[in-house]
Scaffold this motif. Structure first.
Motif, PDB file in Angstrom:
ATOM      1  N   GLU B  93       0.849  -1.191   0.000  1.00 35.37           N
ATOM      2  CA  GLU B  93       0.000   0.000   0.000  1.00 35.37           C
ATOM      3  C   GLU B  93       0.887   1.244   0.000  1.00 35.37           C
ATOM      4  OE1 GLU B  93      -3.266   0.123  -0.055  1.00 35.37           O
ATOM      5  OE2 GLU B  93      -3.672   2.201   0.510  1.00 35.37           O
ATOM      6  N   PRO B  94       0.722   2.146  -0.972  1.00 31.49           N
ATOM      7  CA  PRO B  94       1.573   3.332  -0.966  1.00 31.49           C
ATOM      8  C   PRO B  94       1.501   4.083   0.365  1.00 31.49           C
ATOM      9  CG  PRO B  94       0.450   3.154  -3.047  1.00 31.49           C
ATOM     10  CD  PRO B  94      -0.115   2.090  -2.169  1.00 31.49           C
ATOM     11  N   GLY B  95       2.663   4.437   0.879  1.00 24.01           N
ATOM     12  CA  GLY B  95       2.726   5.139   2.155  1.00 24.01           C
ATOM     13  C   GLY B  95       2.932   4.200   3.332  1.00 24.01           C
ATOM     14  N   THR B  96       3.038   2.898   3.079  1.00 25.91           N
ATOM     15  CA  THR B  96       3.143   1.930   4.174  1.00 25.91           C
ATOM     16  C   THR B  96       4.485   1.198   4.105  1.00 25.91           C
ATOM     17  OG1 THR B  96       0.796   1.606   3.871  1.00 25.91           O
ATOM     18  CG2 THR B  96       1.892   0.078   5.333  1.00 25.91           C
ATOM     19  N   PHE B  97       5.184   1.169   5.232  1.00 25.67           N
ATOM     20  CA  PHE B  97       6.481   0.481   5.256  1.00 25.67           C
ATOM     21  C   PHE B  97       6.759  -0.038   6.653  1.00 25.67           C
ATOM     22  CE2 PHE B  97       7.802   4.571   6.910  1.00 25.67           C
ATOM     23  CZ  PHE B  97       7.026   5.458   6.178  1.00 25.67           C
TER      24      PHE B  97
END
Lengths: 171, 475
Positions: B93-97
């Motif tokens: 998910e973009p923004g998730t790390f």
């Protein structure tokens, strides 16, 4: 795979590839981990990627023979995923993340700079087959944006200077 | 409701993440490793474990926030089929790390959680599906699994009990859709990662058509702490209906982007202003996406919110995967939306028409506005398309594309209208180093260097502050 047309395949009979004994051993181990052979397809494609330096029609044939499924099916699965090395790719695949968090921190500059430095557009490979430039979607490292993956390695918190150093120091 | 106190909060999931060697079994055993799993297997029955997890109110950390214990209770008892446990490490998910921190820094915590989940659900075979890009994480997991087999934490007769577990680390190959649980299962079966229609839910008919529990990495990492310290302790952290420690990822225009472990219920403003060091370059905030790019965007005046599942849902957005993307006042929202729509169009698997065509249309229409060829009626057209996508497809990717589009168009409509009115004559602000004119490539490296220098001293000082950003410490 626009550059691999059926016409081209018809002209040049695809060379027949075979897995090495070491690769066969790994594949045999994979079969013990899944209830079906087909489930080993993604990992076997990884082995093929390493074994043959990239995946093309001949590698697909080889994987299909090994797993006893049709080459068409393997091709369909292979093209669904973006992260396998294709046989047309250069030695170094420069994958620049271009999703929102990296865009907010300047990934366009990175792409533009690489494009200018290497003389290729995203999606292209240098004539000497050394570099392939790709814009990819989120690499999951948004805190260290902008981020680029070169083959297996992440390069984070990129600046243009750092970028030059990284590219120039590649063996 | 008072906001959770993040200053006195003692880190749980990432308490060792910044120490050297935290990924090794020796380190892990030296810090009480595998005690939670040992307690679960030797002192509890599987049903007791499910009851404890239910009582803890642990909610899934992958995005949907579904109660974990309830999900487990759907697995049919006494089925003759084998049961599978699948850990979703396809963090994309973009923004998730956040999962990356756990995978790279604490892989044994994931294996320990898997032992507990497998024991509770009667699973004897399990897979960790990790996204293809995370090569280092993959190597760490493979190494950790190997160590665990050698020391008898995996395999047969674990902890001397009649319990066995096989773990295989399965590497994906670059497809956002494989983070969706049924898409992930398709991929694991050696197919294209196409999501499947539900019901039947994976708990009843999942991997290889057998009952399957799919849990996120972070959910799994919570289990050992719940077993060791009890459901009451867990419920005491943050809001009772969705409690616990949570890894939140802050990225975008902040001074200290990173992964922060906080109690659920932290005020979003505290997260951005205090932990993440505020907006960079002394600017003001313009918009925040609170839960990964699929969540509805929040405008600057809407940020005084408690970061928990229910509060964000009530505010019309979601906690999702906990990926907070911050945009400063100079951000061009048309450009931001165009970026996201390209992402969803690229990642749509193409199975369902509303999604395959819808994401393409959204990208195209936002693109023409961005390129100065927009029409006023495009804005209502965008909203109409979003309306035609939500809830009309097999999986939620269509919704995930429609939510940011709908919210950005509605909340920043004047900006879109201005761009349409000015058409090609619009003086485009350069996104993202936004604010200044386009800098020529030659001059750029010095500019960038200066920009980095003003930004990077933060990394050092951040380490001295408590709690430290975990994400900045990848070695």
């Amino acid at each position: 795979m626009a550059n691999v047309t059926s016409a081209k395949k018809a002209q040049e009979p695809a060379k027949r590839l075979e897995f090495s004994p070491q690769a066969r051993e790994k594949i045999a181990w994979l079969y013990t981990r899944y209830p079906t052979r087909q489930a080993a397809l993604l990992p076997v494609l990884r082995i093929a990627e390493r074994e043959f330096g990239g995946i093309g029609p001949a590698a697909i044939e080889c994987v299909a023979r090994e797993l006893e499924i049709s080459p068409g099916y393997v091709w369909g699965v292979f093209t669904f995923y973006t992260h396998y090395r294709r046989e047309t790719d250069g030695k170094y695949i420069l994958q620049v993340c271009s999703t929102l968090s990296c865009a907010l921190r300047g990934c366009q500059e990175i792409v533009r700079h690489l494009s200018g430095k290497l003389g290729i557009q995203p999606g292209e490979t240098t004539p000497d087959r050394r570099f392939t430039l790709k814009k990819v979607e989120c690499l999951g490292s948004c805190d260290t944006a902008p981020v680029m993956q070169i083959n297996d390695d992440y390069h984070e918190n990129l600046t243009l200077e750092k970028l030059d150093q990284i590219i120039d120091r590649l063996p | 409701m008072p906001y959770a106190d993040y200053k006195t909060f003692e880190k749980v999931l990432t308490r060792h993440a910044d120490q050297p060697g935290s990924h090794t079994l020796d380190f892990y055993l030296g810090h009480g490793g595998y005690e939670g799993a040992r307690k679960a297997v030797t002192q509890h029955t599987p049903d007791q474990i499910i009851d404890i997890v239910k009582a803890s109110n642990l909610r899934g950390r992958g995005g949907a926030g579904f109660p974990c214990g309830l999900k487990w209770s759907f697995v049919p008892k006494g089925s003759a089929k084998p049961k599978y446990l699948v850990v979703n490490a396809d963090e994309s998910e973009p923004g998730t790390f956040k999962d990356r921190v756990l995978i790279e820094r604490d892989p044994h915590a994931i294996i320990e959680g898997m032992l507990i989940a497998a024991y509770a659900n009667g699973a004897r075979i399990s897979y960790i599906y990790i996204r293809g890009e995370f090569v280092k994480g993959y190597c760490r997991l493979v190494e950790a699994v190997k160590e665990a087999y050698q020391k008898g934490f995996l395999g047969q007769k674990i902890f001397g009990a009649d319990f066995s577990l096989e773990v295989t680390v399965h590497r994906g190959a670059g497809a956002y859709i494989c983070g969706e649980e049924t898409g992930l299962l398709s991929s694991l079966e050696g197919q294209r990662g196409l999501p499947k229609i539900k019901p039947p839910f994976p708990a009843v008919e999942g991997l290889f058509r057998c009952p399957t529990v799919v849990n996120n990495v972070e959910t799994i990492a919570n289990l050992q702490h719940i077993i060791l310290r009890g459901a009451d302790w867990y419920r005491s952290i943050g809001p009772e209906k969705g409690p616990g420690p949570k890894l939140l990822c802050v990225s975008g225009h902040v001074n200290r982007p990173g992964t922060y472990e906080v109690p659920l219920g932290i005020n979003l403003l505290d997260l951005i202003d205090d932990l993440a060091g505020g907006i960079w370059k002394g600017r003001k905030v313009k918009a925040v996406i609170p839960g990964g790019s699929s969540a509805k965007v929040l405008a600057a005046h809407e940020l005084n919110l408690s970061m928990d599942f229910d509060t964000l849902a009530a505010a019309g957005t979601m906690l999702g995967s906990g990926g907070v993307i911050v945009m400063d006042e100079t951000t061009d929202m048309v450009s931001a939306l165009y970026n996201l729509m390209r992402f969803y169009h690229h990642e749509s698997c193409g199975q369902c028409t509303p999604c395959r065509e819808g994401t393409g249309w959204l990208e195209k229409i936002v693109g023409r506005i961005y390129h100065g060829r927009g029409r006023m009626e495009d804005l209502d057209l965008l909203l109409n398309i979003c309306d035609q996508m939500v809830g009309k497809t097999i999986c939620v990717l269509a919704d995930a594309a429609a939510f940011p589009c709908e919210s950005i168009v509605k909340k920043f409509r004047p900006e879109f209208e201005e761009m349409i009115r000015k058409g090609k004559g619009h003086e485009r602000r350069v996104f993202p180093v936004a604010g200044g004119p386009l800098i020529q490539i030659g001059a750029l490296s010095r500019h960038n260097q200066e920009r980095r220098e003003e930004q990077h001293p933060m990394k050092e000082s951040a380490l001295k502050r408590a709690p430290a950003p975990v994400g900045g410490l990848h070695d």
